[in-house]
Design a protein around this motif. Structure first.
Motif, PDB file in Angstrom:
ATOM      1  N   VAL A 190       0.842  -1.208   0.000  1.00 46.18           N
ATOM      2  CA  VAL A 190       0.000   0.000   0.000  1.00 46.18           C
ATOM      3  C   VAL A 190       0.872   1.251   0.000  1.00 46.18           C
ATOM      4  O   VAL A 190       0.646   2.186  -0.779  1.00 46.18           O
ATOM      5  N   GLY A 191       1.898   1.272   0.852  1.00 41.44           N
ATOM      6  CA  GLY A 191       2.784   2.435   0.932  1.00 41.44           C
ATOM      7  C   GLY A 191       3.563   2.676  -0.344  1.00 41.44           C
ATOM      8  O   GLY A 191       3.741   3.820  -0.773  1.00 41.44           O
ATOM      9  N   THR A 192       4.007   1.607  -0.979  1.00 34.90           N
ATOM     10  CA  THR A 192       4.770   1.745  -2.222  1.00 34.90           C
ATOM     11  C   THR A 192       3.868   2.206  -3.359  1.00 34.90           C
ATOM     12  O   THR A 192       4.270   3.036  -4.179  1.00 34.90           O
ATOM     13  N   TRP A 193       2.644   1.688  -3.402  1.00 33.00           N
ATOM     14  CA  TRP A 193       1.696   2.168  -4.422  1.00 33.00           C
ATOM     15  C   TRP A 193       1.467   3.667  -4.248  1.00 33.00           C
ATOM     16  O   TRP A 193       1.483   4.426  -5.220  1.00 33.00           O
ATOM     17  N   TYR A 194       1.279   4.090  -3.000  1.00 33.02           N
ATOM     18  CA  TYR A 194       1.044   5.505  -2.720  1.00 33.02           C
ATOM     19  C   TYR A 194       2.268   6.347  -3.105  1.00 33.02           C
ATOM     20  O   TYR A 194       2.140   7.386  -3.753  1.00 33.02           O
ATOM     21  N   LEU A 195       3.453   5.878  -2.736  1.00 30.32           N
ATOM     22  CA  LEU A 195       4.682   6.587  -3.093  1.00 30.32           C
ATOM     23  C   LEU A 195       4.809   6.709  -4.604  1.00 30.32           C
ATOM     24  O   LEU A 195       5.143   7.778  -5.127  1.00 30.32           O
ATOM     25  N   SER A 196       4.520   5.640  -5.314  1.00 29.13           N
ATOM     26  CA  SER A 196       4.577   5.666  -6.770  1.00 29.13           C
ATOM     27  C   SER A 196       3.609   6.695  -7.342  1.00 29.13           C
ATOM     28  O   SER A 196       3.942   7.425  -8.279  1.00 29.13           O
ATOM     29  N   SER A 197       2.414   6.762  -6.771  1.00 32.06           N
ATOM     30  CA  SER A 197       1.439   7.745  -7.262  1.00 32.06           C
ATOM     31  C   SER A 197       1.920   9.173  -6.997  1.00 32.06           C
ATOM     32  O   SER A 197       1.684  10.066  -7.809  1.00 32.06           O
ATOM     33  N   LEU A 198       2.621   9.384  -5.886  1.00 32.93           N
ATOM     34  CA  LEU A 198       3.170  10.713  -5.588  1.00 32.93           C
ATOM     35  C   LEU A 198       4.298  11.065  -6.551  1.00 32.93           C
ATOM     36  O   LEU A 198       4.391  12.207  -7.022  1.00 32.93           O
ATOM     37  N   VAL A 199       5.169  10.097  -6.833  1.00 30.36           N
ATOM     38  CA  VAL A 199       6.256  10.336  -7.793  1.00 30.36           C
ATOM     39  C   VAL A 199       5.658  10.728  -9.145  1.00 30.36           C
ATOM     40  O   VAL A 199       6.132  11.669  -9.796  1.00 30.36           O
ATOM     41  N   GLU A 200       4.600  10.040  -9.538  1.00 30.19           N
ATOM     42  CA  GLU A 200       3.936  10.356 -10.804  1.00 30.19           C
ATOM     43  C   GLU A 200       3.282  11.746 -10.761  1.00 30.19           C
ATOM     44  O   GLU A 200       3.409  12.526 -11.705  1.00 30.19           O
ATOM     45  N   GLN A 201       2.579  12.051  -9.659  1.00 30.14           N
ATOM     46  CA  GLN A 201       1.921  13.355  -9.515  1.00 30.14           C
ATOM     47  C   GLN A 201       2.905  14.510  -9.621  1.00 30.14           C
ATOM     48  O   GLN A 201       2.574  15.567 -10.139  1.00 30.14           O
ATOM     49  N   PHE A 202       4.118  14.292  -9.103  1.00 32.78           N
ATOM     50  CA  PHE A 202       5.119  15.356  -9.080  1.00 32.78           C
ATOM     51  C   PHE A 202       6.168  15.165 -10.179  1.00 32.78           C
ATOM     52  O   PHE A 202       7.324  15.532 -10.019  1.00 32.78           O
ATOM     53  N   ASP A 203       5.725  14.615 -11.304  1.00 29.27           N
ATOM     54  CA  ASP A 203       6.540  14.509 -12.516  1.00 29.27           C
ATOM     55  C   ASP A 203       7.918  13.905 -12.264  1.00 29.27           C
ATOM     56  O   ASP A 203       8.935  14.446 -12.686  1.00 29.27           O
ATOM     57  N   ASN A 204       7.943  12.795 -11.554  1.00 26.99           N
ATOM     58  CA  ASN A 204       9.170  12.049 -11.237  1.00 26.99           C
ATOM     59  C   ASN A 204      10.148  12.809 -10.343  1.00 26.99           C
ATOM     60  O   ASN A 204      11.319  12.449 -10.281  1.00 26.99           O
ATOM     61  N   ASN A 205       9.683  13.833  -9.666  1.00 27.51           N
ATOM     62  CA  ASN A 205      10.509  14.542  -8.689  1.00 27.51           C
ATOM     63  C   ASN A 205      10.391  13.792  -7.364  1.00 27.51           C
ATOM     64  O   ASN A 205       9.430  13.970  -6.615  1.00 27.51           O
ATOM     65  N   LYS A 206      11.393  12.939  -7.085  1.00 31.33           N
ATOM     66  CA  LYS A 206      11.359  12.111  -5.883  1.00 31.33           C
ATOM     67  C   LYS A 206      11.406  12.948  -4.610  1.00 31.33           C
ATOM     68  O   LYS A 206      10.816  12.569  -3.604  1.00 31.33           O
ATOM     69  N   ILE A 207      12.108  14.073  -4.651  1.00 26.46           N
ATOM     70  CA  ILE A 207      12.220  14.922  -3.464  1.00 26.46           C
ATOM     71  C   ILE A 207      10.842  15.498  -3.112  1.00 26.46           C
ATOM     72  O   ILE A 207      10.418  15.459  -1.957  1.00 26.46           O
ATOM     73  N   ALA A 208      10.135  16.015  -4.102  1.00 20.76           N
ATOM     74  CA  ALA A 208       8.788  16.542  -3.868  1.00 20.76           C
ATOM     75  C   ALA A 208       7.847  15.416  -3.443  1.00 20.76           C
ATOM     76  O   ALA A 208       6.987  15.623  -2.571  1.00 20.76           O
ATOM     77  N   ALA A 209       7.995  14.237  -4.028  1.00 19.17           N
ATOM     78  CA  ALA A 209       7.147  13.104  -3.663  1.00 19.17           C
ATOM     79  C   ALA A 209       7.368  12.699  -2.204  1.00 19.17           C
ATOM     80  O   ALA A 209       6.407  12.410  -1.484  1.00 19.17           O
ATOM     81  N   VAL A 210       8.613  12.700  -1.767  1.00 17.98           N
ATOM     82  CA  VAL A 210       8.916  12.363  -0.368  1.00 17.98           C
ATOM     83  C   VAL A 210       8.325  13.433   0.558  1.00 17.98           C
ATOM     84  O   VAL A 210       7.752  13.105   1.603  1.00 17.98           O
ATOM     85  N   ALA A 211       8.446  14.681   0.180  1.00 21.77           N
ATOM     86  CA  ALA A 211       7.843  15.760   0.981  1.00 21.77           C
ATOM     87  C   ALA A 211       6.329  15.554   1.051  1.00 21.77           C
ATOM     88  O   ALA A 211       5.722  15.710   2.123  1.00 21.77           O
ATOM     89  N   ALA A 212       5.715  15.183  -0.064  1.00 21.51           N
ATOM     90  CA  ALA A 212       4.268  14.957  -0.104  1.00 21.51           C
ATOM     91  C   ALA A 212       3.877  13.735   0.721  1.00 21.51           C
ATOM     92  O   ALA A 212       2.797  13.706   1.306  1.00 21.51           O
ATOM     93  N   TYR A 213       4.742  12.747   0.784  1.00 17.51           N
ATOM     94  CA  TYR A 213       4.471  11.563   1.598  1.00 17.51           C
ATOM     95  C   TYR A 213       4.308  11.979   3.056  1.00 17.51           C
ATOM     96  O   TYR A 213       3.507  11.413   3.789  1.00 17.51           O
ATOM     97  N   ASN A 214       5.053  12.989   3.456  1.00 17.69           N
ATOM     98  CA  ASN A 214       5.005  13.456   4.841  1.00 17.69           C
ATOM     99  C   ASN A 214       3.962  14.541   5.067  1.00 17.69           C
ATOM    100  O   ASN A 214       3.178  14.468   6.005  1.00 17.69           O
TER     101      ASN A 214
END
Length: 188
Positions: free
Chosen positions: A113-137
Motif C-alpha cells: 500500500v505504501g509503495t503504491w502511494y509513493l509511486s502515485s506521488l512520484v507520478e503526480q510530481f513529474d518524477n521529482n522524488k524529493i517533492a514526492a517524499v515531501a508529499a508523503y510526509n
C-alpha cells in the motif's frame, strides 16, 4: 604485575579493533543500516516502478522496520499510512481483501500500500522524488501549494525553504537513508 599486563593487552586489542572498524567502517554499515523485509520491498518496488532503496529509506524513517506501529496521529504500519489515505489507495489500486487494520501487523500489506502511494506521488510530481517524499510526509496538497506559490522549488538544495520543519527534516532524513541504502545495497 600480571593483571597490569593483561589490562594493557586487552586495551591494545580493543584499540586495534576500534581502528580496524574505523578504517573499514563498511563492515559495520550493514549492522547499522539493516534492511528487513527485502523480498517484500523488492516485489512492491518492482510492481510500482519505485527504487527499492527509496522504499527502504521511507520505512526506516517512518517505523525503523518495526511492525505494529501506530503514530500519535493515527498513521499505521511500517510505512505509516494514515487510515484515510490507505482506504483511498485500496480503492484506487483495486486491492481485494485488504483492510486498513492489516497495515498495522502485515509487513507485506503495509509495504504494498505504501509503495503504491509513493509511486502515485512520484507520478503526480513529474518524477521529482524529493517533492514526492515531501508529499508523503506533508500531503500532496501542501507540497503542490508550496510549488505553485514559489515557496519551495522542489529541490533538495532548497529544502530549507519548506515551511514545515517536520517535513524539512523528514526529506533530509529519507534522502540520507536513500543514499546509504543505494551505497550498501545497490542490487536490492
Amino acid at each position: 604485575m600480571k593483571l597490569r599486563v593483561r589490562k594493557r593487552f586487552y586495551l591494545i586489542v580493543l584499540l586495534i579493533i576500534c581502528a580496524v572498524l574505523f578504517v573499514k567502517s563498511d563492515l559495520l554499515a550493514p549492522i547499522i543500516y539493516p534492511v528487513h523485509f527485502k523480498d517484500d520491498i523488492r516485489i512492491s518496488a518492482s510492481n510500482y516502478n519505485v527504487e527499492p532503496q527509496l522504499v527502504a529509506a521511507i520505512i526506516r524513517s517512518e517505523s525503523n522496520f518495526k511492525t505494529g506501529r501506530e503514530s500519535r496521529k493515527g498513521a499505521l504500519g511500517l510505512m505509516q499510512i494514515m487510515p484515510s489515505t490507505a482506504e483511498w489507495v485500496v480503492q484506487k489500486a483495486g486491492f481485494d481483501n485488504v483492510s486498513v487494520d492489516m497495515l498495522r501487523d502485515r509487513a507485506d500489506i503495509s509495504i504494498e500500500v505504501g509503495t503504491w502511494y509513493l509511486s502515485s506521488l512520484v507520478e503526480q510530481f513529474d518524477n521529482n522524488k524529493i517533492a514526492a517524499v515531501a508529499a508523503y510526509n506533508a500531503g500532496p496538497g501542501n507540497v503542490r501549494k508550496w510549488l505553485n506559490s514559489g515557496v519551495w522549488d522542489g529541490n533538495l538544495e532548497t529544502v530549507k525553504q519548506i515551511p514545515f520543519g517536520e517535513t524539512r527534516h523528514y526529506v533530509q532524513r529519507v534522502h540520507y537513508y536513500y543514499n546509504k541504502y543505494k551505497e550498501l545495497y545497490p542490487n536490492m
